[in-house]
Write a protein that holds these residues in place. Sequence first.
Motif, PDB file in Angstrom:
ATOM      1  N   GLU A 187      71.849  37.188  76.344  1.00  8.80           N
ATOM      2  CA  GLU A 187      72.320  36.081  77.187  1.00  8.80           C
ATOM      3  C   GLU A 187      71.764  36.145  78.607  1.00  8.80           C
ATOM      4  N   VAL A 188      70.684  36.882  78.816  1.00  6.04           N
ATOM      5  CA  VAL A 188      70.109  37.044  80.151  1.00  6.04           C
ATOM      6  C   VAL A 188      69.815  35.699  80.808  1.00  6.04           C
ATOM      7  N   VAL A 189      70.007  35.658  82.140  1.00 10.49           N
ATOM      8  CA  VAL A 189      69.737  34.439  82.906  1.00 10.49           C
ATOM      9  C   VAL A 189      68.706  34.762  83.985  1.00 10.49           C
ATOM     10  N   LEU A 190      67.664  33.957  84.054  1.00 10.26           N
ATOM     11  CA  LEU A 190      66.645  34.074  85.097  1.00 10.26           C
ATOM     12  C   LEU A 190      66.763  32.894  86.045  1.00 10.26           C
ATOM     13  N   MET A 191      66.889  33.188  87.339  1.00  9.17           N
ATOM     14  CA  MET A 191      66.884  32.145  88.354  1.00  9.17           C
ATOM     15  C   MET A 191      65.689  32.368  89.262  1.00  9.17           C
ATOM     16  N   THR A 192      64.953  31.307  89.556  1.00  3.66           N
ATOM     17  CA  THR A 192      63.757  31.419  90.385  1.00  3.66           C
ATOM     18  C   THR A 192      63.866  30.486  91.578  1.00  3.66           C
ATOM     19  N   ASP A 193      63.356  30.934  92.706  1.00  4.14           N
ATOM     20  CA  ASP A 193      63.420  30.165  93.940  1.00  4.14           C
ATOM     21  C   ASP A 193      62.016  30.106  94.533  1.00  4.14           C
ATOM     22  N   GLY A 194      61.398  28.932  94.436  1.00  2.74           N
ATOM     23  CA  GLY A 194      60.073  28.738  95.015  1.00  2.74           C
ATOM     24  C   GLY A 194      60.098  27.884  96.265  1.00  2.74           C
ATOM     25  N   GLY A 195      61.251  27.297  96.559  1.00  4.82           N
ATOM     26  CA  GLY A 195      61.393  26.495  97.765  1.00  4.82           C
ATOM     27  C   GLY A 195      60.491  25.275  97.821  1.00  4.82           C
ATOM     28  N   GLY A 196      59.971  24.839  96.671  1.00  5.48           N
ATOM     29  CA  GLY A 196      59.061  23.704  96.666  1.00  5.48           C
ATOM     30  C   GLY A 196      57.651  24.072  97.081  1.00  5.48           C
ATOM     31  N   VAL A 197      57.430  25.359  97.381  1.00  7.09           N
ATOM     32  CA  VAL A 197      56.115  25.840  97.797  1.00  7.09           C
ATOM     33  C   VAL A 197      55.418  26.576  96.655  1.00  7.09           C
ATOM     34  N   LYS A 198      56.164  27.395  95.939  1.00 10.02           N
ATOM     35  CA  LYS A 198      55.649  28.126  94.787  1.00 10.02           C
ATOM     36  C   LYS A 198      56.309  27.586  93.521  1.00 10.02           C
ATOM     37  N   GLN A 199      55.590  27.708  92.406  1.00  8.32           N
ATOM     38  CA  GLN A 199      56.131  27.226  91.133  1.00  8.32           C
ATOM     39  C   GLN A 199      57.399  27.994  90.783  1.00  8.32           C
ATOM     40  N   ALA A 200      58.409  27.263  90.344  1.00 11.16           N
ATOM     41  CA  ALA A 200      59.671  27.873  89.947  1.00 11.16           C
ATOM     42  C   ALA A 200      60.380  26.947  88.984  1.00 11.16           C
ATOM     43  N   ALA A 201      61.209  27.518  88.130  1.00 12.72           N
ATOM     44  CA  ALA A 201      61.980  26.715  87.189  1.00 12.72           C
ATOM     45  C   ALA A 201      63.050  25.949  87.957  1.00 12.72           C
ATOM     46  N   ARG A 202      63.173  24.674  87.682  1.00 11.81           N
ATOM     47  CA  ARG A 202      64.154  23.848  88.392  1.00 11.81           C
ATOM     48  C   ARG A 202      65.587  24.148  87.951  1.00 11.81           C
ATOM     49  N   ARG A 203      65.718  24.765  86.793  1.00  7.64           N
ATOM     50  CA  ARG A 203      67.047  25.140  86.290  1.00  7.64           C
ATOM     51  C   ARG A 203      67.002  26.591  85.817  1.00  7.64           C
ATOM     52  N   PRO A 204      68.143  27.250  85.730  1.00  9.17           N
ATOM     53  CA  PRO A 204      68.159  28.621  85.209  1.00  9.17           C
ATOM     54  C   PRO A 204      67.571  28.680  83.807  1.00  9.17           C
ATOM     55  N   VAL A 205      66.799  29.739  83.548  1.00 11.21           N
ATOM     56  CA  VAL A 205      66.248  29.991  82.214  1.00 11.21           C
ATOM     57  C   VAL A 205      67.202  30.942  81.514  1.00 11.21           C
ATOM     58  N   ILE A 206      67.698  30.533  80.355  1.00 15.11           N
ATOM     59  CA  ILE A 206      68.760  31.300  79.690  1.00 15.11           C
ATOM     60  C   ILE A 206      68.296  31.757  78.311  1.00 15.11           C
ATOM     61  N   GLY A 207      68.551  33.036  78.014  1.00 12.82           N
ATOM     62  CA  GLY A 207      68.215  33.588  76.700  1.00 12.82           C
ATOM     63  C   GLY A 207      67.004  34.496  76.776  1.00 12.82           C
ATOM     64  N   ALA A 208      67.057  35.619  76.065  1.00 14.34           N
ATOM     65  CA  ALA A 208      66.013  36.642  76.151  1.00 14.34           C
ATOM     66  C   ALA A 208      64.628  36.098  75.795  1.00 14.34           C
ATOM     67  N   ASP A 209      64.533  35.351  74.718  1.00 15.53           N
ATOM     68  CA  ASP A 209      63.224  34.871  74.276  1.00 15.53           C
ATOM     69  C   ASP A 209      62.617  33.913  75.306  1.00 15.53           C
ATOM     70  N   LYS A 210      63.422  32.975  75.794  1.00 17.73           N
ATOM     71  CA  LYS A 210      62.917  32.014  76.784  1.00 17.73           C
ATOM     72  C   LYS A 210      62.518  32.712  78.079  1.00 17.73           C
ATOM     73  N   VAL A 211      63.321  33.685  78.505  1.00 17.61           N
ATOM     74  CA  VAL A 211      63.025  34.401  79.748  1.00 17.61           C
ATOM     75  C   VAL A 211      61.746  35.219  79.604  1.00 17.61           C
ATOM     76  N   ALA A 212      61.617  35.933  78.484  1.00 17.09           N
ATOM     77  CA  ALA A 212      60.429  36.758  78.262  1.00 17.09           C
ATOM     78  C   ALA A 212      59.172  35.906  78.255  1.00 17.09           C
ATOM     79  N   ARG A 213      59.218  34.782  77.567  1.00 22.35           N
ATOM     80  CA  ARG A 213      58.028  33.924  77.479  1.00 22.35           C
ATOM     81  C   ARG A 213      57.737  33.246  78.824  1.00 22.35           C
ATOM     82  N   TYR A 214      58.769  32.939  79.571  1.00 22.00           N
ATOM     83  CA  TYR A 214      58.554  32.346  80.895  1.00 22.00           C
ATOM     84  C   TYR A 214      57.845  33.348  81.809  1.00 22.00           C
ATOM     85  N   ILE A 215      58.285  34.598  81.776  1.00 28.32           N
ATOM     86  CA  ILE A 215      57.693  35.631  82.636  1.00 28.32           C
ATOM     87  C   ILE A 215      56.237  35.885  82.252  1.00 28.32           C
TER      88      ILE A 215
END
Length: 296
Positions: free
Chosen positions: A201-229
């Motif tokens: 159930e891991v949650v990834l939150m990213t903050d790019g401030g509109g300057v760097k690429q970042a997910a607009r919403r939290p990425v939830i779940g091990a498989d989705k987080v691993a593939r996003y990274i």
Amino acid sequence: MSDHAVNEATEAFVGYRNLLFTVAYEMLGSAADAEDVLQETWLRWVEVDLGQVQDRRAYLVRITTRQSLNRLRTMTRRKEAYVGPWLPEPLLTSPDVARDVELAESVSMALMLVLETLSPTERAVFVLREVFDVGYDEIAAAVDKSPAAVRQIAHRARRHVDARRPRTVVSASRTRAALESFQRALATGDIQGLLDVLAPEVVLMTDGGGVKQAARRPVIGADKVARYIVGGSAGATLTGEPTVVNGSPGLVLRVDGETDGVIAIRFEDERIVGLYYVRNPAKLTRVGSETPLTLR
């Protein structure tokens, strides 16, 4: 103001500076804004007649709280216009902060995000009472409320935070092993290696401030987080330097040798349950050195 009075005021301010910064940072979640608050506190402090001040620590905390509340209300409007998720500005902290369980929890990314859900006054009252053990009368003077009202606000804020705060404590040795596994998997792009250390159930939150690429919403779940990274670093060399971020394990991430961001990590039962990845360059100004924090 005489030179002697200025020197006396300066000595008192410098002596409590780390405490005042910690108060402002826990209220604001921004080191840059906390520094501005300290500057404003100093300008007001040097105008004070020290002969009339019985408790200099309490007086300085009161000024800092009032200035932080003013800044917090302004920041609320800024955050509403922020691009993508807003995460607190990460601070590299010393191992001493990590060993101080109370301090480490109070500045952890997980708790700081919970504090974001409080109103400005609730946050000020909670931080002063629960973190710094300030008396109700002193808090009342700082937030311009009656002691009775402060007690009610403190109770409401405590109940709100307790319902959301993370509680699991993992030993340093077990955390270290999981962090090393995560670091190796990052460097090699090993999705299975990441899956082995990420909680389902891991949650990834990213903050790019509109300057760097970042997910607009939290990425939830091990498989989705691993593939996003792994997908985010495709074709580049990704390395992570272990450090202490806000009193908890973390990594300074570099892409092809250039600093890309700071990631704070929350563990439960030797698995990673939370990843807080700050890429916004404006929030990475303190990556080069440790920031001293204290509750006293």
